[in-house]
Design a protein around this motif. Structure first.
Motif, short mmCIF file in Angstrom:
data_model
loop_
_atom_site.label_atom_id
_atom_site.label_comp_id
_atom_site.label_asym_id
_atom_site.label_seq_id
_atom_site.Cartn_x
_atom_site.Cartn_y
_atom_site.Cartn_z
N ASP A 6 0.85 -1.19 0.00
CA ASP A 6 0.00 0.00 0.00
C ASP A 6 0.88 1.23 0.00
N PHE A 7 0.68 2.11 -0.99
CA PHE A 7 1.41 3.37 -1.06
C PHE A 7 0.52 4.51 -0.61
N GLU A 8 1.12 5.48 0.05
CA GLU A 8 0.45 6.74 0.38
C GLU A 8 1.18 7.84 -0.38
N THR A 9 0.41 8.65 -1.10
CA THR A 9 0.98 9.72 -1.92
C THR A 9 0.33 11.04 -1.56
N GLN A 10 0.97 12.11 -2.05
CA GLN A 10 0.34 13.42 -1.94
C GLN A 10 0.69 14.19 -3.20
N SER A 11 -0.18 15.14 -3.54
CA SER A 11 0.01 15.90 -4.76
C SER A 11 -0.86 17.14 -4.74
N GLU A 12 -0.48 18.12 -5.52
CA GLU A 12 -1.35 19.28 -5.74
C GLU A 12 -2.45 18.91 -6.73
N ALA A 13 -2.25 17.84 -7.48
CA ALA A 13 -3.22 17.40 -8.48
C ALA A 13 -4.43 16.78 -7.81
N ASP A 14 -5.57 16.91 -8.46
CA ASP A 14 -6.82 16.36 -7.96
C ASP A 14 -7.06 15.00 -8.63
N LEU A 15 -6.79 13.93 -7.91
CA LEU A 15 -6.87 12.57 -8.45
C LEU A 15 -8.23 12.27 -9.10
N PRO A 16 -9.36 12.50 -8.41
CA PRO A 16 -10.64 12.17 -9.04
C PRO A 16 -10.90 12.96 -10.33
N LYS A 17 -10.40 14.19 -10.40
CA LYS A 17 -10.63 15.02 -11.58
C LYS A 17 -9.78 14.59 -12.78
N ILE A 18 -8.51 14.24 -12.54
CA ILE A 18 -7.61 14.02 -13.68
C ILE A 18 -7.25 12.56 -13.92
N GLY A 19 -7.62 11.67 -13.00
CA GLY A 19 -7.34 10.25 -13.18
C GLY A 19 -5.96 9.85 -12.70
N VAL A 20 -5.77 8.54 -12.55
CA VAL A 20 -4.55 7.99 -11.97
C VAL A 20 -3.30 8.32 -12.78
N ILE A 21 -3.35 8.11 -14.10
CA ILE A 21 -2.16 8.30 -14.93
C ILE A 21 -1.68 9.74 -14.85
N ASN A 22 -2.59 10.70 -15.02
CA ASN A 22 -2.20 12.12 -14.95
C ASN A 22 -1.78 12.53 -13.54
N TYR A 23 -2.46 11.96 -12.54
CA TYR A 23 -2.10 12.25 -11.15
C TYR A 23 -0.67 11.82 -10.86
N LEU A 24 -0.33 10.58 -11.23
CA LEU A 24 1.01 10.07 -10.95
C LEU A 24 2.08 10.78 -11.75
N ALA A 25 1.74 11.26 -12.94
CA ALA A 25 2.71 11.97 -13.78
C ALA A 25 2.86 13.44 -13.39
N HIS A 26 1.97 13.95 -12.56
CA HIS A 26 2.02 15.37 -12.15
C HIS A 26 3.33 15.63 -11.39
N PRO A 27 4.00 16.73 -11.69
CA PRO A 27 5.30 17.01 -11.04
C PRO A 27 5.25 17.16 -9.52
N SER A 28 4.08 17.48 -8.98
CA SER A 28 4.00 17.64 -7.52
C SER A 28 3.71 16.33 -6.79
N THR A 29 3.39 15.28 -7.51
CA THR A 29 3.04 14.01 -6.87
C THR A 29 4.28 13.35 -6.31
N GLU A 30 4.18 12.91 -5.07
CA GLU A 30 5.28 12.20 -4.43
C GLU A 30 4.75 11.07 -3.56
N VAL A 31 5.59 10.07 -3.40
CA VAL A 31 5.26 8.96 -2.51
C VAL A 31 5.72 9.33 -1.11
N LEU A 32 4.79 9.34 -0.17
CA LEU A 32 5.13 9.68 1.21
C LEU A 32 5.68 8.48 1.96
N CYS A 33 5.03 7.34 1.79
CA CYS A 33 5.46 6.13 2.47
C CYS A 33 4.74 4.95 1.86
N SER A 34 5.14 3.80 2.27
CA SER A 34 4.41 2.60 1.89
C SER A 34 4.46 1.61 3.04
N ALA A 35 3.49 0.74 3.05
CA ALA A 35 3.49 -0.36 4.01
C ALA A 35 3.45 -1.64 3.20
#
Length: 106
Positions: A6-35
């Motif tokens: 399980d990954f936890e991420t954060q981003s300035e991008a709005d995941l529901p609005k732009i979808g997973v692919i665009n969210y993950l490609a957004h320059p502000s998206t980063e992985v905070l941690c994983s379990a």
């Protein structure tokens, strides 16, 4: 070998609005941690020695010696996207994905 992930991420991008692919490609998206939890048998009791809090703590030597790793995740397409975007070197160890969200919807 099963890797529950399980990954936890954060981003300035709005995941529901732009979808997973665009969210993950957004320059502000980063992985905070994983379990994660690594096991060779789903029926074995939980072993706290096999759990980690970040991807980098996963014992790579175990993954290398167990080709055909199956990643188990809730909404596995998101975890797969994170792996592709941020940890592409890990893809060589993974042969399958199991999605617990899809399993729960049946």
């Amino acid at each position: 070998m099963l890797l529950f992930l399980d990954f936890e991420t954060q981003s300035e991008a709005d995941l529901p609005k732009i979808g997973v692919i665009n969210y993950l490609a957004h320059p502000s998206t980063e992985v905070l941690c994983s379990a994660w939890y690594l096991t060779d048998d789903i029926k074995k009791p939980f072993d706290p020695n096999n759990i980690g809090l970040t991807w980098f703590d996963i014992p790579w030597d175990i993954l290398e010696s167990n080709p055909g790793l199956t990643v188990v995740a809730h909404n596995a397409s998101f975890e797969q996207g994170v792996l592709r975007q941020f940890f592409p070197e890990s893809l060589q160890y993974i042969s399958d994905y199991k999605d617990t969200m899809a399993m729960a919807s049946i």
